[in-house]
Design a protein around this motif. Structure first.
Motif, PDB file in Angstrom:
ATOM      1  N   LYS A 124       0.741  -1.276   0.011  1.00 21.94           N
ATOM      2  CA  LYS A 124       0.071   0.133  -0.205  1.00 21.94           C
ATOM      3  C   LYS A 124       0.721   1.396  -0.093  1.00 21.94           C
ATOM      4  CE  LYS A 124      -3.562   2.486   2.499  1.00 21.94           C
ATOM      5  NZ  LYS A 124      -4.477   2.387   3.522  1.00 21.94           N
ATOM      6  N   SER A 125       1.937   1.528   0.750  1.00 29.55           N
ATOM      7  CA  SER A 125       2.876   2.502   0.810  1.00 29.55           C
ATOM      8  C   SER A 125       3.580   2.528  -0.347  1.00 29.55           C
ATOM      9  CB  SER A 125       3.617   2.268   2.030  1.00 29.55           C
ATOM     10  OG  SER A 125       3.072   2.326   3.526  1.00 29.55           O
ATOM     11  N   ILE A 128       1.391   3.958  -3.168  1.00 32.83           N
ATOM     12  CA  ILE A 128       0.942   5.390  -2.572  1.00 32.83           C
ATOM     13  C   ILE A 128       2.117   6.160  -3.114  1.00 32.83           C
ATOM     14  CG2 ILE A 128       0.569   7.070  -0.975  1.00 32.83           C
ATOM     15  CD1 ILE A 128      -0.942   5.078   0.509  1.00 32.83           C
ATOM     16  N   GLY A 132       1.690   8.862  -6.209  1.00 34.84           N
ATOM     17  CA  GLY A 132       2.093  10.077  -6.131  1.00 34.84           C
ATOM     18  C   GLY A 132       3.124  10.571  -6.873  1.00 34.84           C
ATOM     19  N   MET A 176      -6.471  17.401  -1.764  1.00 28.04           N
ATOM     20  CA  MET A 176      -5.721  16.011  -1.224  1.00 28.04           C
ATOM     21  C   MET A 176      -5.867  15.815  -0.063  1.00 28.04           C
ATOM     22  SD  MET A 176      -4.089  13.426  -1.828  1.00 28.04           S
ATOM     23  CE  MET A 176      -3.147  12.302  -0.964  1.00 28.04           C
ATOM     24  N   LEU A 180      -9.006  13.449  -0.323  1.00 24.03           N
ATOM     25  CA  LEU A 180      -8.645  12.212  -0.806  1.00 24.03           C
ATOM     26  C   LEU A 180      -7.711  11.407   0.417  1.00 24.03           C
ATOM     27  CD1 LEU A 180      -7.333  12.971  -4.251  1.00 24.03           C
ATOM     28  CD2 LEU A 180      -9.447  11.787  -3.827  1.00 24.03           C
ATOM     29  N   PHE A 181      -6.948  12.132   1.138  1.00 28.12           N
ATOM     30  CA  PHE A 181      -6.168  11.721   2.194  1.00 28.12           C
ATOM     31  C   PHE A 181      -7.059  10.726   3.411  1.00 28.12           C
ATOM     32  CE2 PHE A 181      -3.338  12.072   6.299  1.00 28.12           C
ATOM     33  CZ  PHE A 181      -2.258  11.472   5.832  1.00 28.12           C
ATOM     34  N   LEU A 183      -9.695   9.326   2.836  1.00 28.43           N
ATOM     35  CA  LEU A 183     -10.078   8.167   1.958  1.00 28.43           C
ATOM     36  C   LEU A 183      -8.928   6.971   1.960  1.00 28.43           C
ATOM     37  CD1 LEU A 183     -12.124   9.889  -0.843  1.00 28.43           C
ATOM     38  CD2 LEU A 183     -13.052   8.564   1.066  1.00 28.43           C
ATOM     39  N   ILE A 184      -7.866   7.485   1.631  1.00 29.35           N
ATOM     40  CA  ILE A 184      -6.487   6.503   1.425  1.00 29.35           C
ATOM     41  C   ILE A 184      -6.160   6.025   2.728  1.00 29.35           C
ATOM     42  CG2 ILE A 184      -4.019   6.438   1.041  1.00 29.35           C
ATOM     43  CD1 ILE A 184      -4.784   8.559  -1.125  1.00 29.35           C
ATOM     44  N   PHE A 185      -6.180   6.581   3.957  1.00 23.55           N
ATOM     45  CA  PHE A 185      -5.874   6.007   5.328  1.00 23.55           C
ATOM     46  C   PHE A 185      -7.193   6.015   5.890  1.00 23.55           C
ATOM     47  CE2 PHE A 185      -1.952   7.991   3.508  1.00 23.55           C
ATOM     48  CZ  PHE A 185      -1.183   7.030   3.482  1.00 23.55           C
TER      49      PHE A 185
END
Length: 185
Positions: A124-125, A128, A132, A176, A180-181, A183-185
């Motif tokens: 996942k990292s 990202i 990114g 972001m 979005l942030f 939602l990602i985490f």
């Protein structure tokens, strides 16, 4: 052995940046970091396959010295001139980041969840960081420059496209971090 210094205040660092920009304007140069990637790709031979990389890269050698200086300066600052690298952020932000799994919030310069060596083993990292990086690279190319080029050099030249790009950078950053942030985490 660490030598401890306080950061330069804005009233010293700001005019120094302005002086550098004035000197660059006087010699007809534009400052920006993303253009160095094009120069490095050209040096490595990318011009044989893609027309975008066919240009006189030797005229941009001065800008590669800026990159080298940024790397050396960053190393010197982090190793010898830094006391505490933790970023002083609002306690509410620290609490929100802790809820999202960022235990290093307020204790480290960068979130270890994303920038620790373990990021290279966590899919996942890694995804990202890769996505990114691609988006930042595409955005810098699409905008005709990076944040440093537009915000420092372009605005110094009073260029309307740079003002529009900087507004877009800030709007994208706000989108972001607020949409979005979470939602990602």
């Amino acid at each position: 052995m660490k030598i401890l210094y306080e950061p330069w205040p804005w009233y010293i660092a700001g005019p120094m940046i302005a002086l550098v920009m004035f000197l660059l304007l006087m010699v007809g140069k534009n400052f920006g970091m993303s253009s160095n990637l094009r120069t490095m790709c050209t040096i490595c031979g990318a011009g044989r396959n893609v027309d975008f990389f066919k240009f006189n890269w030797k005229a941009q050698r001065w800008n590669l010295v800026v990159v080298l200086g940024a790397i050396i300066g960053g190393f010197i600052a982090s190793q010898f001139l830094s006391t505490d690298t933790a970023v002083a952020i609002n306690p509410d932000v620290v609490a929100n980041l802790n809820e999202l799994g960022f235990e290093s919030a307020g204790k480290a310069y960068l979130p270890t969840k994303l920038f620790d060596n373990s990021a290279f083993t966590d899919m996942k990292s890694l995804a990202i960081l890769a996505i990114g990086g691609l988006l930042v690279g595409f955005g810098a190319r699409y905008a005709g420059g990076c944040t440093s080029g537009h915000a420092i050099s372009g605005l110094s030249n009073l260029q309307l496209p740079s003002l529009i790009a900087v507004i877009g950078f800030f709007a994208g950053g706000l989108f972001m971090i607020h949409v979005l942030f979470p939602l990602i985490f």
